[in-house]
Design a protein around this motif. Structure first.
Motif, PDB file in Angstrom:
ATOM      1  N   TRP A  29      58.747  84.327  27.095  1.00  0.00           N
ATOM      2  CA  TRP A  29      57.434  83.751  26.819  1.00  0.00           C
ATOM      3  C   TRP A  29      56.944  82.890  27.982  1.00  0.00           C
ATOM      4  CZ3 TRP A  29      57.791  81.471  21.159  1.00  0.00           C
ATOM      5  CH2 TRP A  29      57.963  82.526  20.255  1.00  0.00           C
ATOM      6  N   SER A 119      52.584  78.564  13.254  1.00  0.00           N
ATOM      7  CA  SER A 119      53.574  78.841  14.291  1.00  0.00           C
ATOM      8  C   SER A 119      54.674  79.709  13.689  1.00  0.00           C
ATOM      9  CB  SER A 119      54.172  77.532  14.818  1.00  0.00           C
ATOM     10  OG  SER A 119      55.033  76.966  13.829  1.00  0.00           O
ATOM     11  N   GLN A 138      51.062  87.894  14.826  1.00  0.00           N
ATOM     12  CA  GLN A 138      50.031  87.884  15.865  1.00  0.00           C
ATOM     13  C   GLN A 138      50.639  88.176  17.236  1.00  0.00           C
ATOM     14  OE1 GLN A 138      46.892  84.493  14.481  1.00  0.00           O
ATOM     15  NE2 GLN A 138      48.787  83.750  15.340  1.00  0.00           N
ATOM     16  N   LEU A 140      50.125  87.403  21.345  1.00  0.00           N
ATOM     17  CA  LEU A 140      49.534  86.556  22.366  1.00  0.00           C
ATOM     18  C   LEU A 140      49.659  87.297  23.682  1.00  0.00           C
ATOM     19  CD1 LEU A 140      49.839  82.796  23.038  1.00  0.00           C
ATOM     20  CD2 LEU A 140      50.564  84.382  24.819  1.00  0.00           C
ATOM     21  N   TRP A 142      48.846  87.124  27.931  1.00  0.00           N
ATOM     22  CA  TRP A 142      48.759  86.036  28.905  1.00  0.00           C
ATOM     23  C   TRP A 142      48.946  86.593  30.308  1.00  0.00           C
ATOM     24  CZ3 TRP A 142      52.596  83.868  32.163  1.00  0.00           C
ATOM     25  CH2 TRP A 142      52.349  82.587  32.638  1.00  0.00           C
ATOM     26  N   SER A 211      39.171  82.767  28.896  1.00  0.00           N
ATOM     27  CA  SER A 211      39.867  83.084  27.645  1.00  0.00           C
ATOM     28  C   SER A 211      38.870  83.097  26.488  1.00  0.00           C
ATOM     29  CB  SER A 211      40.959  82.052  27.363  1.00  0.00           C
ATOM     30  OG  SER A 211      41.921  82.029  28.392  1.00  0.00           O
ATOM     31  N   VAL A 241      44.385  83.430  28.405  1.00  0.00           N
ATOM     32  CA  VAL A 241      45.159  83.551  27.179  1.00  0.00           C
ATOM     33  C   VAL A 241      44.316  84.283  26.144  1.00  0.00           C
ATOM     34  CG1 VAL A 241      46.299  82.304  25.299  1.00  0.00           C
ATOM     35  CG2 VAL A 241      46.421  81.414  27.644  1.00  0.00           C
ATOM     36  N   ALA A 243      44.741  85.116  22.411  1.00  0.00           N
ATOM     37  CA  ALA A 243      45.634  84.725  21.316  1.00  0.00           C
ATOM     38  C   ALA A 243      45.123  85.202  19.960  1.00  0.00           C
ATOM     39  CB  ALA A 243      45.787  83.200  21.303  1.00  0.00           C
ATOM     40  N   HIS A 244      45.998  85.102  18.957  1.00  0.00           N
ATOM     41  CA  HIS A 244      45.655  85.366  17.555  1.00  0.00           C
ATOM     42  C   HIS A 244      45.193  86.806  17.335  1.00  0.00           C
ATOM     43  CE1 HIS A 244      46.062  81.065  17.130  1.00  0.00           C
ATOM     44  NE2 HIS A 244      45.099  80.873  18.015  1.00  0.00           N
ATOM     45  N   GLN A 266      53.777  86.133  18.679  1.00  0.00           N
ATOM     46  CA  GLN A 266      53.854  84.672  18.545  1.00  0.00           C
ATOM     47  C   GLN A 266      53.029  84.188  17.356  1.00  0.00           C
ATOM     48  OE1 GLN A 266      52.061  81.763  21.440  1.00  0.00           O
ATOM     49  NE2 GLN A 266      54.213  81.410  21.930  1.00  0.00           N
ATOM     50  N   GLY A 284      41.821  78.850  17.390  1.00  0.00           N
ATOM     51  CA  GLY A 284      43.101  78.303  16.972  1.00  0.00           C
ATOM     52  C   GLY A 284      43.001  77.223  15.916  1.00  0.00           C
TER      53      GLY A 284
END
Length: 287
Positions: A29, A119, A138, A140, A142, A211, A241, A243-244, A266, A284
């Protein structure tokens, strides 16, 4: 929670989330990074906003004037959202979190749907599952964007506060509730790009680094174009990033992989009485 509790809650969440990220870290990660002062300022602004709109959903646990935990939640139409929830590590497992989550959920009584970002902490997973949430894994993504992968994106324009009615209609269609007053905070923190055509409508809030902060659209093709527009705004040397990303939004996974971002599993999108919104990438905290 009182307005003068916000700064202490920001420090508590920054410290505790960083500790959890470090404890759960896997070697593949991205390295855990504690919240920067700039991100802390944005956190305090968002939390002050939620406290102003939904004071009944914001609670702290304290002893001798020291804040030991907080639960920050709000309602948007018929959706209850948990924006932040944390308890001092040394007090976890002693009932403080149970009490905080209980009063926060009581504020959501009468809402048809609930949403939060969890988390991968086993204790958090257990708590939310026992509270009746379905946990959706989910991705992530990056890294720096491969500039050669960027396609030409057409029919996307700069958005403004005048687009909020369109944005709220897209929110209702994808996640079942409008962001409403939260657009003011999102607009203050991000660039907004919009497309509104017969072939499809959508919007994306884009952070300064490229992002995506929130994205909603009527179809996958429109969502894909908006995500490419966001990634194209990044600097060639700046890591973005993404994410989600849940399984129903694998179009976003495809875009991230095409842009040569690295993908990791993640955390979870935790939902109650709601399917994973799509095409949709949640914020987030404001989800």
């Amino acid at each position: 929670m009182r307005p003068d509790d916000v700064a202490a809650c920001e420090r508590l969440t920054a410290r505790t989330y960083y500790e959890a990220d470090t404890r759960l870290y896997q070697r593949a990660w991205p390295d855990p990074v504690e919240r920067s002062p700039e991100r802390g300022t944005r956190w305090r602004a968002r939390t002050a906003h939620v406290l102003a709109t939904d004071p009944g959903g914001c609670w702290v646990a304290e002893q001798d004037g020291e804040i030991l935990g907080c639960a920050i939640s709000f309602r948007r139409e018929l959706m209850w959202i948990l924006a932040s929830f944390v308890v001092e590590r040394r007090l976890q497992g002693h009932g403080v979190g149970t009490a905080l989550l209980s009063v926060a959920q009581e504020y959501g009584r009468g809402c048809l749907r609930s949403m939060l970002a969890s988390s991968g902490d086993p204790a958090a997973v257990r708590r939310y599952r026992l509270a009746g949430f379905t946990l959706h894994p989910q991705y992530l993504l990056w890294g720096t964007v491969d500039r050669a992968s960027l396609p030409v994106v057409e029919h996307v324009r700069e958005g403004s506060a005048g687009d909020v009615d369109l944005l709220d209609s897209l929110d209702r269609r994808t996640r079942g509730a409008a962001h409403g007053p939260d657009h003011a905070v999102l607009l203050a923190e991000n660039r907004l790009v919009v497309t509104d055509r017969p072939a499809g409508s959508g919007y994306c809030y884009v952070g300064a680094d490229g992002s995506p902060a929130v994205l909603a659209a009527t179809n996958r093709r429109t969502a894909t174009a908006l995500l490419w527009e966001a990634l194209a705004s990044s600097s060639p040397r700046t890591r973005v990033v993404l994410a989600h990303v849940t399984q129903p939004n694998d179009w976003a996974l495809d875009v991230g992989l095409a842009a040569r971002l690295s993908a990791y599993s993640q955390g979870y999108l935790a939902l109650r009485h709601l399917k994973p919104p799509a095409p949709y990438l949640p914020h987030g905290a404001l989800l």
